[in-house]
Motif scaffolding. Structure first.
Motif, PDB file in Angstrom:
ATOM      1  N   VAL A 172     -13.280  -2.038  -1.385  1.00 34.33           N
ATOM      2  CA  VAL A 172     -13.241  -3.227  -1.119  1.00 34.33           C
ATOM      3  C   VAL A 172     -12.826  -3.703   0.337  1.00 34.33           C
ATOM      4  O   VAL A 172     -13.366  -4.839   0.204  1.00 34.33           O
ATOM      5  CB  VAL A 172     -12.289  -3.804  -2.693  1.00 34.33           C
ATOM      6  N   ALA A 173     -12.375  -2.532   0.491  1.00 32.29           N
ATOM      7  CA  ALA A 173     -11.958  -2.609   1.876  1.00 32.29           C
ATOM      8  C   ALA A 173     -11.576  -1.679   2.979  1.00 32.29           C
ATOM      9  O   ALA A 173     -11.307  -1.082   1.885  1.00 32.29           O
ATOM     10  CB  ALA A 173     -11.066  -4.262   2.449  1.00 32.29           C
ATOM     11  N   VAL A 174     -11.751  -2.127   4.465  1.00 33.77           N
ATOM     12  CA  VAL A 174     -11.931  -0.848   4.927  1.00 33.77           C
ATOM     13  C   VAL A 174     -10.653  -1.186   5.805  1.00 33.77           C
ATOM     14  O   VAL A 174     -10.694  -2.609   6.420  1.00 33.77           O
ATOM     15  CB  VAL A 174     -12.470  -0.055   5.464  1.00 33.77           C
ATOM     16  N   PHE A 175      -9.313  -0.662   6.112  1.00 33.32           N
ATOM     17  CA  PHE A 175      -8.435  -1.214   7.199  1.00 33.32           C
ATOM     18  C   PHE A 175      -8.654  -0.812   8.244  1.00 33.32           C
ATOM     19  O   PHE A 175      -7.973   0.554   8.412  1.00 33.32           O
ATOM     20  CB  PHE A 175      -6.659  -1.892   6.720  1.00 33.32           C
ATOM     21  N   ALA A 176      -8.582  -1.126   9.717  1.00 30.42           N
ATOM     22  CA  ALA A 176      -9.564   0.054  10.940  1.00 30.42           C
ATOM     23  C   ALA A 176      -8.380  -0.347  11.510  1.00 30.42           C
ATOM     24  O   ALA A 176      -8.435  -1.444  11.975  1.00 30.42           O
ATOM     25  CB  ALA A 176     -10.530   0.324  10.797  1.00 30.42           C
ATOM     26  N   ALA A 177      -7.549   1.123  12.514  1.00 34.30           N
ATOM     27  CA  ALA A 177      -6.365   0.557  13.635  1.00 34.30           C
ATOM     28  C   ALA A 177      -7.218   1.070  15.090  1.00 34.30           C
ATOM     29  O   ALA A 177      -8.193   2.292  15.081  1.00 34.30           O
ATOM     30  CB  ALA A 177      -5.215   1.473  14.034  1.00 34.30           C
ATOM     31  N   ARG A 178      -8.079  -0.030  16.066  1.00 31.42           N
ATOM     32  CA  ARG A 178      -8.975  -0.105  16.831  1.00 31.42           C
ATOM     33  C   ARG A 178      -7.801  -0.126  18.443  1.00 31.42           C
ATOM     34  O   ARG A 178      -7.090  -1.296  18.388  1.00 31.42           O
ATOM     35  CB  ARG A 178      -9.960  -0.733  17.176  1.00 31.42           C
ATOM     36  N   PRO A 179      -7.838   0.394  19.351  1.00 33.63           N
ATOM     37  CA  PRO A 179      -7.599   0.147  20.838  1.00 33.63           C
ATOM     38  C   PRO A 179      -7.430  -0.927  21.149  1.00 33.63           C
ATOM     39  O   PRO A 179      -8.736  -1.603  21.317  1.00 33.63           O
ATOM     40  CB  PRO A 179      -7.437   1.263  21.696  1.00 33.63           C
ATOM     41  N   GLU A 180      -5.984  -1.915  21.625  1.00 28.30           N
ATOM     42  CA  GLU A 180      -6.754  -3.051  22.385  1.00 28.30           C
ATOM     43  C   GLU A 180      -7.768  -2.721  23.402  1.00 28.30           C
ATOM     44  O   GLU A 180      -7.049  -2.106  24.280  1.00 28.30           O
ATOM     45  CB  GLU A 180      -5.855  -4.079  22.190  1.00 28.30           C
ATOM     46  N   GLY A 181      -8.221  -3.529  24.137  1.00 25.50           N
ATOM     47  CA  GLY A 181      -9.116  -3.652  25.445  1.00 25.50           C
ATOM     48  C   GLY A 181     -10.318  -3.401  25.442  1.00 25.50           C
ATOM     49  O   GLY A 181     -11.449  -2.857  23.996  1.00 25.50           O
TER      50      GLY A 181
ATOM     51  N   VAL B  53      -7.298   3.345   7.023  1.00 23.37           N
ATOM     52  CA  VAL B  53      -7.006   2.874   5.400  1.00 23.37           C
ATOM     53  C   VAL B  53      -8.138   2.274   4.692  1.00 23.37           C
ATOM     54  O   VAL B  53      -8.159   1.129   4.838  1.00 23.37           O
ATOM     55  CB  VAL B  53      -5.728   1.943   4.907  1.00 23.37           C
ATOM     56  N   ALA B  54      -8.426   2.817   3.499  1.00 25.56           N
ATOM     57  CA  ALA B  54      -9.840   2.023   2.648  1.00 25.56           C
ATOM     58  C   ALA B  54      -8.980   2.065   0.996  1.00 25.56           C
ATOM     59  O   ALA B  54      -8.137   2.353   0.466  1.00 25.56           O
ATOM     60  CB  ALA B  54     -10.993   3.513   2.143  1.00 25.56           C
ATOM     61  N   LEU B  55      -9.260   0.223   1.054  1.00 23.20           N
ATOM     62  CA  LEU B  55      -8.829   0.486  -0.157  1.00 23.20           C
ATOM     63  C   LEU B  55      -9.292   0.070  -1.168  1.00 23.20           C
ATOM     64  O   LEU B  55     -10.975  -0.380  -0.806  1.00 23.20           O
ATOM     65  CB  LEU B  55      -7.841  -1.195  -0.128  1.00 23.20           C
ATOM     66  N   LEU B  56      -9.326   0.983  -2.292  1.00 24.38           N
ATOM     67  CA  LEU B  56     -10.811   1.373  -4.170  1.00 24.38           C
ATOM     68  C   LEU B  56      -9.519   0.548  -4.602  1.00 24.38           C
ATOM     69  O   LEU B  56      -8.423  -0.016  -5.179  1.00 24.38           O
ATOM     70  CB  LEU B  56     -10.287   2.599  -3.516  1.00 24.38           C
ATOM     71  N   ASP B  57     -10.525  -0.377  -5.512  1.00 26.98           N
ATOM     72  CA  ASP B  57      -9.950  -0.627  -7.136  1.00 26.98           C
ATOM     73  C   ASP B  57     -10.499  -0.114  -8.116  1.00 26.98           C
ATOM     74  O   ASP B  57     -11.575   0.340  -8.521  1.00 26.98           O
ATOM     75  CB  ASP B  57     -11.252  -2.164  -6.665  1.00 26.98           C
ATOM     76  N   LEU B  58      -9.441   0.746  -8.651  1.00 29.81           N
ATOM     77  CA  LEU B  58      -9.564   1.759 -10.461  1.00 29.81           C
ATOM     78  C   LEU B  58     -10.624   1.271 -11.241  1.00 29.81           C
ATOM     79  O   LEU B  58     -11.579   1.102 -11.705  1.00 29.81           O
ATOM     80  CB  LEU B  58      -9.316   2.702  -9.956  1.00 29.81           C
ATOM     81  N   GLY B  59     -10.397  -0.884 -11.799  1.00 29.48           N
ATOM     82  CA  GLY B  59     -10.407  -1.255 -12.105  1.00 29.48           C
ATOM     83  C   GLY B  59     -10.196  -1.006 -13.975  1.00 29.48           C
ATOM     84  O   GLY B  59     -10.346  -1.229 -14.781  1.00 29.48           O
TER      85      GLY B  59
END
Length: 236
Positions: free
Chosen positions: A24-33, A46-52
């Motif tokens: 349902v969403a992916v949270f990605a950490a990216r360097p600032e700049g 981190v990928a967020l999965l909804d298993l239903g």
């Protein structure tokens, strides 16, 4: 370098970070700049999965791809917020660690749900013969897998990491200690023969897999402190 967390809900934008239809969403950490952002560099995700699942405590899981706890904490916080908004009661994830609990679990107040598997280790070369003709090398196109060896009932995907081999065990049906000894022995023989120079082999085994434990002990393996653990974070 500081990082910012990006929430990605478009599969095309997430690319290989997207983990299938349940994501349902992916949270990605990216360097600032600006230069790093333009390059699309990702320090962890981190990928967020909804298993239903009908039970809100079993509905959401997080799939981690992050080497550092400092980056993992804000990523998991983002995933937890998204799961809470969607009606989830807990967020679960699995992580490998040598010392429990990890920093991310401590900072977030997550509780250990249980051990998924532990790595068992022995030195190489093993010097074991091959006795079971039913064990054979199998085709595999999995990324990072040097070779797959097994029978119709069980197999190892063998990954090579510097001077260490990791034998990732998989089987769908019950098996005996004798059969698993033959399978593991064949895998060790293949490592001795085809990959000289390796210093150790590791096998993953679930905590209640008594048959595999018996097979590993026969072949000189010993349990290590390295394990995979499931954590549960309450979203109340």
């Amino acid at each position: 370098m500081a990082n910012f967390v990006e929430c990605i809900t478009d599969p095309d934008a997430a690319g290989p970070l997207w983990c299938g239809d349940r994501t349902v969403a992916v949270f990605a950490a990216r360097p600032e700049g600006s230069a790093a952002e333009a390059a699309g560099r990702v320090e962890g995700s981190v990928a967020l999965l909804d298993l239903g699942a009908d039970d809100p405590a079993l509905r959401f899981v997080a799939v981690l791809d992050c080497p550092e706890d400092e980056i993992l904490v804000p990523l998991l916080r983002g995933a937890a917020d998204e799961a809470r908004k969607a009606g989830g009661a807990t967020l679960r994830w699995i992580t490998e660690e040598d010392v429990s609990p990890g920093k991310a679990a401590v900072e977030l107040g997550a509780l250990e749900s249980g051990e998924v598997y532990r790595w068992w280790r022995r030195d190489l070369p093993a010097g074991v013969p091959v006795r079971d003709a039913a064990v054979r090398q199998l085709p595999s196109e999995e990324e990072g897998v040097a070779f797959r060896i097994g029978t119709d009932d069980a197999c190892y995907d063998v990954e090579l990491d510097d001077d260490r081999a990791r034998l990732v065990h998989d089987r769908e049906d019950e098996s005996t200690a004798d059969a698993l000894t033959a399978l593991t022995s064949a895998a060790l023989h293949a490592l001795d023969t085809d990959h000289p120079g390796l210093r150790a082999a590791e096998v993953n085994a679930a905590p209640d897999d008594d048959e595999l434990h018996a097979a590993l002990r026969r072949l000189g393996f010993a349990a290590t402190n390295s394990r995979a653990v499931e954590y549960t974070l309450s979203l109340a």
